[in-house]
Write a protein that holds these residues in place. Structure first.
Motif, PDB file in Angstrom:
ATOM      1  N   GLY A   6       7.210  -7.908   7.568  1.00  0.00           N
ATOM      2  CA  GLY A   6       7.648  -6.526   7.378  1.00  0.00           C
ATOM      3  C   GLY A   6       6.492  -5.547   7.348  1.00  0.00           C
ATOM      4  N   LEU A   7       5.441  -5.851   8.113  1.00  0.00           N
ATOM      5  CA  LEU A   7       4.217  -5.060   8.113  1.00  0.00           C
ATOM      6  C   LEU A   7       3.882  -4.668   9.549  1.00  0.00           C
ATOM      7  CD1 LEU A   7       1.867  -4.178   6.178  1.00  0.00           C
ATOM      8  CD2 LEU A   7       0.701  -6.222   6.958  1.00  0.00           C
ATOM      9  N   ALA A   8       3.796  -3.381   9.822  1.00  0.00           N
ATOM     10  CA  ALA A   8       3.503  -2.910  11.173  1.00  0.00           C
ATOM     11  C   ALA A   8       2.002  -2.696  11.341  1.00  0.00           C
ATOM     12  CB  ALA A   8       4.240  -1.608  11.451  1.00  0.00           C
ATOM     13  N   VAL A   9       1.454  -3.218  12.425  1.00  0.00           N
ATOM     14  CA  VAL A   9       0.052  -3.011  12.789  1.00  0.00           C
ATOM     15  C   VAL A   9       0.007  -2.685  14.276  1.00  0.00           C
ATOM     16  CG1 VAL A   9      -0.855  -4.558  11.010  1.00  0.00           C
ATOM     17  CG2 VAL A   9      -0.347  -5.468  13.257  1.00  0.00           C
ATOM     18  N   LEU A  10      -1.073  -2.084  14.740  1.00  0.00           N
ATOM     19  CA  LEU A  10      -1.270  -1.790  16.155  1.00  0.00           C
ATOM     20  C   LEU A  10      -2.301  -2.736  16.740  1.00  0.00           C
ATOM     21  CD1 LEU A  10      -1.423   2.106  16.033  1.00  0.00           C
ATOM     22  CD2 LEU A  10       0.497   0.681  16.727  1.00  0.00           C
ATOM     23  N   GLN A  11      -2.055  -3.197  17.959  1.00  0.00           N
ATOM     24  CA  GLN A  11      -3.007  -4.083  18.624  1.00  0.00           C
ATOM     25  C   GLN A  11      -4.326  -3.370  18.854  1.00  0.00           C
ATOM     26  OE1 GLN A  11      -0.604  -5.034  22.102  1.00  0.00           O
ATOM     27  NE2 GLN A  11      -0.547  -7.146  21.410  1.00  0.00           N
ATOM     28  N   GLY A  12      -5.405  -4.081  18.628  1.00  0.00           N
ATOM     29  CA  GLY A  12      -6.723  -3.516  18.852  1.00  0.00           C
ATOM     30  C   GLY A  12      -7.017  -3.205  20.301  1.00  0.00           C
ATOM     31  N   SER A  13      -6.311  -3.866  21.219  1.00  0.00           N
ATOM     32  CA  SER A  13      -6.557  -3.615  22.645  1.00  0.00           C
ATOM     33  C   SER A  13      -6.286  -2.159  23.013  1.00  0.00           C
ATOM     34  CB  SER A  13      -5.703  -4.549  23.504  1.00  0.00           C
ATOM     35  OG  SER A  13      -4.323  -4.355  23.231  1.00  0.00           O
ATOM     36  N   ALA A  14      -5.436  -1.494  22.258  1.00  0.00           N
ATOM     37  CA  ALA A  14      -5.174  -0.071  22.512  1.00  0.00           C
ATOM     38  C   ALA A  14      -6.406   0.780  22.198  1.00  0.00           C
ATOM     39  CB  ALA A  14      -3.995   0.398  21.675  1.00  0.00           C
ATOM     40  N   VAL A  17     -10.699  -3.004  21.293  1.00  0.00           N
ATOM     41  CA  VAL A  17     -11.175  -4.146  20.495  1.00  0.00           C
ATOM     42  C   VAL A  17     -10.057  -5.188  20.423  1.00  0.00           C
ATOM     43  CG1 VAL A  17     -13.007  -3.032  19.147  1.00  0.00           C
ATOM     44  CG2 VAL A  17     -10.658  -2.792  18.421  1.00  0.00           C
ATOM     45  N   ASP A  18      -9.998  -6.027  21.454  1.00  0.00           N
ATOM     46  CA  ASP A  18      -8.889  -6.967  21.624  1.00  0.00           C
ATOM     47  C   ASP A  18      -8.658  -7.910  20.442  1.00  0.00           C
ATOM     48  OD1 ASP A  18      -8.512  -5.841  24.081  1.00  0.00           O
ATOM     49  OD2 ASP A  18      -9.477  -7.455  25.196  1.00  0.00           O
ATOM     50  N   ALA A  19      -9.686  -8.365  19.781  1.00  0.00           N
ATOM     51  CA  ALA A  19      -9.538  -9.370  18.727  1.00  0.00           C
ATOM     52  C   ALA A  19      -9.255  -8.758  17.351  1.00  0.00           C
ATOM     53  CB  ALA A  19     -10.796 -10.228  18.660  1.00  0.00           C
ATOM     54  N   HIS A  20      -8.834  -7.512  17.317  1.00  0.00           N
ATOM     55  CA  HIS A  20      -8.595  -6.824  16.047  1.00  0.00           C
ATOM     56  C   HIS A  20      -7.232  -6.157  16.043  1.00  0.00           C
ATOM     57  CE1 HIS A  20     -12.970  -7.125  16.405  1.00  0.00           C
ATOM     58  NE2 HIS A  20     -12.986  -7.106  15.087  1.00  0.00           N
TER      59      HIS A  20
END
Length: 59
Positions: A6-14, A17-20
Protein backbone atom coordinates in the motif's frame (compact mmCIF):
# COMPACT_ATOMS: atom_id res chain seq x y z
CA UNK A 1 5.04 -1.88 -3.54
CA UNK A 2 1.56 -0.50 -4.04
CA UNK A 3 -0.12 -3.90 -4.18
CA UNK A 4 2.01 -5.60 -1.52
CA UNK A 5 2.42 -2.77 1.00
CA UNK A 6 0.00 0.00 0.00
CA UNK A 7 2.96 2.29 -0.65
CA UNK A 8 3.37 4.27 -3.88
CA UNK A 9 6.87 4.99 -5.22
CA UNK A 10 8.14 6.22 -8.60
CA UNK A 11 10.66 4.29 -10.67
CA UNK A 12 14.09 5.85 -10.70
CA UNK A 13 14.34 5.37 -14.45
CA UNK A 14 12.04 8.38 -14.82
CA UNK A 15 14.88 10.40 -13.24
CA UNK A 16 17.86 8.67 -14.85
CA UNK A 17 18.69 6.34 -11.94
CA UNK A 18 17.37 2.90 -12.90
CA UNK A 19 18.36 1.04 -9.71
CA UNK A 20 16.50 3.46 -7.41
CA UNK A 21 13.02 4.67 -6.62
CA UNK A 22 11.71 8.09 -5.65
CA UNK A 23 9.79 8.98 -2.48
CA UNK A 24 7.96 12.02 -1.18
CA UNK A 25 8.68 13.14 2.37
CA UNK A 26 5.87 15.74 2.51
CA UNK A 27 3.95 14.09 5.34
CA UNK A 28 3.98 13.59 9.11
CA UNK A 29 6.76 11.82 10.99
CA UNK A 30 4.33 9.06 11.96
CA UNK A 31 3.48 8.39 8.30
CA UNK A 32 7.19 8.45 7.37
CA UNK A 33 7.88 5.87 10.09
CA UNK A 34 5.08 3.66 8.73
CA UNK A 35 6.34 4.11 5.16
CA UNK A 36 9.84 3.10 6.23
CA UNK A 37 8.44 0.01 7.92
CA UNK A 38 6.55 -0.90 4.74
CA UNK A 39 9.62 -0.40 2.52
CA UNK A 40 11.65 -2.65 4.84
CA UNK A 41 8.89 -5.29 4.79
CA UNK A 42 8.75 -5.19 0.98
CA UNK A 43 12.54 -5.52 0.74
CA UNK A 44 12.55 -8.38 3.26
CA UNK A 45 9.98 -10.23 1.15
CA UNK A 46 12.30 -9.98 -1.89
CA UNK A 47 15.59 -10.95 -0.27
CA UNK A 48 16.83 -13.61 2.15
CA UNK A 49 17.15 -12.49 5.75
CA UNK A 50 20.53 -10.95 6.55
CA UNK A 51 19.75 -9.81 10.08
CA UNK A 52 17.54 -7.08 11.41
CA UNK A 53 13.80 -6.66 11.16
CA UNK A 54 11.32 -4.60 9.21
CA UNK A 55 11.61 -2.03 12.01
CA UNK A 56 15.41 -1.74 11.80
CA UNK A 57 15.31 1.33 9.55
CA UNK A 58 13.40 3.35 12.14
CA UNK A 59 15.65 5.12 14.68
Amino acid sequence: MLDAQGLAVLQGSAYGVDAHFRLSFATSSAQLDEGCRRIAAAAAALTPAVGGTADSCIP
